[in-house]
Design a protein around this motif. Structure first.
Motif, short mmCIF file in Angstrom:
data_model
loop_
_atom_site.label_atom_id
_atom_site.label_comp_id
_atom_site.label_asym_id
_atom_site.label_seq_id
_atom_site.Cartn_x
_atom_site.Cartn_y
_atom_site.Cartn_z
N ALA A 27 89.29 -40.85 73.81
CA ALA A 27 90.54 -42.19 74.11
C ALA A 27 91.76 -41.97 73.46
O ALA A 27 92.79 -42.12 73.96
CB ALA A 27 89.70 -43.63 73.51
N GLY A 51 88.94 -43.92 81.86
CA GLY A 51 89.76 -44.78 81.27
C GLY A 51 89.83 -46.15 81.82
O GLY A 51 88.92 -46.56 82.88
N LYS A 52 90.99 -46.98 81.58
CA LYS A 52 91.24 -48.23 82.42
C LYS A 52 91.26 -48.01 83.86
O LYS A 52 90.89 -48.62 84.50
CB LYS A 52 92.17 -48.96 81.70
CG LYS A 52 92.42 -50.38 82.13
CD LYS A 52 93.60 -51.32 81.34
CE LYS A 52 93.61 -52.53 81.95
NZ LYS A 52 94.60 -53.09 81.39
N GLU A 99 94.18 -43.91 75.96
CA GLU A 99 93.33 -45.04 76.26
C GLU A 99 92.82 -45.73 75.11
O GLU A 99 92.67 -45.26 73.98
CB GLU A 99 92.27 -44.63 77.10
CG GLU A 99 92.66 -44.05 78.72
CD GLU A 99 92.84 -44.85 79.80
OE1 GLU A 99 92.85 -46.15 79.42
OE2 GLU A 99 93.14 -44.53 80.86
#
Length: 160
Positions: free
Chosen positions: A79, A58-59, A84
């Motif tokens: 996600a 993810g980020k 996310e």
């Protein structure tokens, strides 16, 4: 479908230490065909009960997803369950450094670090499922709820 003798992987030792019953199945890995369907056929277990372990980013966090070998991870659903905005698969070359495992031998048990782990909810339909034991050529079969409890994972809808 051979039961494993005395060779134990780290993942198997961890389950044993936690008191989680499991079986192991050896198979002949094929470097040209690392597909889960091939593994399922070799160990004689239906593909719906054989789960592959995928690692995504993810980020700022790494996530682990276990899904049936015939399915594809739905990145939007992934996600959503992680909170996310976007999830993408990690590059194969980064897998060993992140997890301690190689492609075709990645287990949700005993990774280098503890990552948020999710297993497709269909696992709950079975008394047991198999995941990699941490090396190519060996699968662990255990109760999916016990596996998720051990890795502090969550069941979720992850596929189409």
């Amino acid at each position: 479908m051979n039961k494993l003798g005395k060779n134990k992987t780290n993942a198997a030792r961890l389950l044993e230490q936690a008191g989680i019953p499991y079986e192991t199945y050896e198979y002949e890995p094929d470097e040209n065909n690392l597909s889960g369907e091939h593994v399922a056929a070799q160990i004689g277990i239906p593909p719906a009960q054989v789960f592959k372990t995928l690692v995504a980013r993810g980020k700022e966090e790494i996530y682990v997803f276990c899904i049936p070998v015939k399915e594809e991870l739905n990145l939007k659903k992934a996600a959503q369950v992680t909170g996310e905005k976007k999830i993408e698969m990690v590059h194969q070359k980064d897998l060993l450094g992140l997890t301690g495992y190689i492609r075709g031998g990645c287990s949700p048990i005993g990774m280098k670090k503890k990552y948020p782990t999710f297993m497709d909810e269909t696992a709950q339909l079975f008394d047991t499922v198999t995941v990699s034991a941490g090396v190519r050529g060996l699968q662990l079969e255990a109760d999916p709820s016990a596996l998720m409890k051990y890795v502090q994972g969550t069941f979720a809808d992850l596929t189409d």
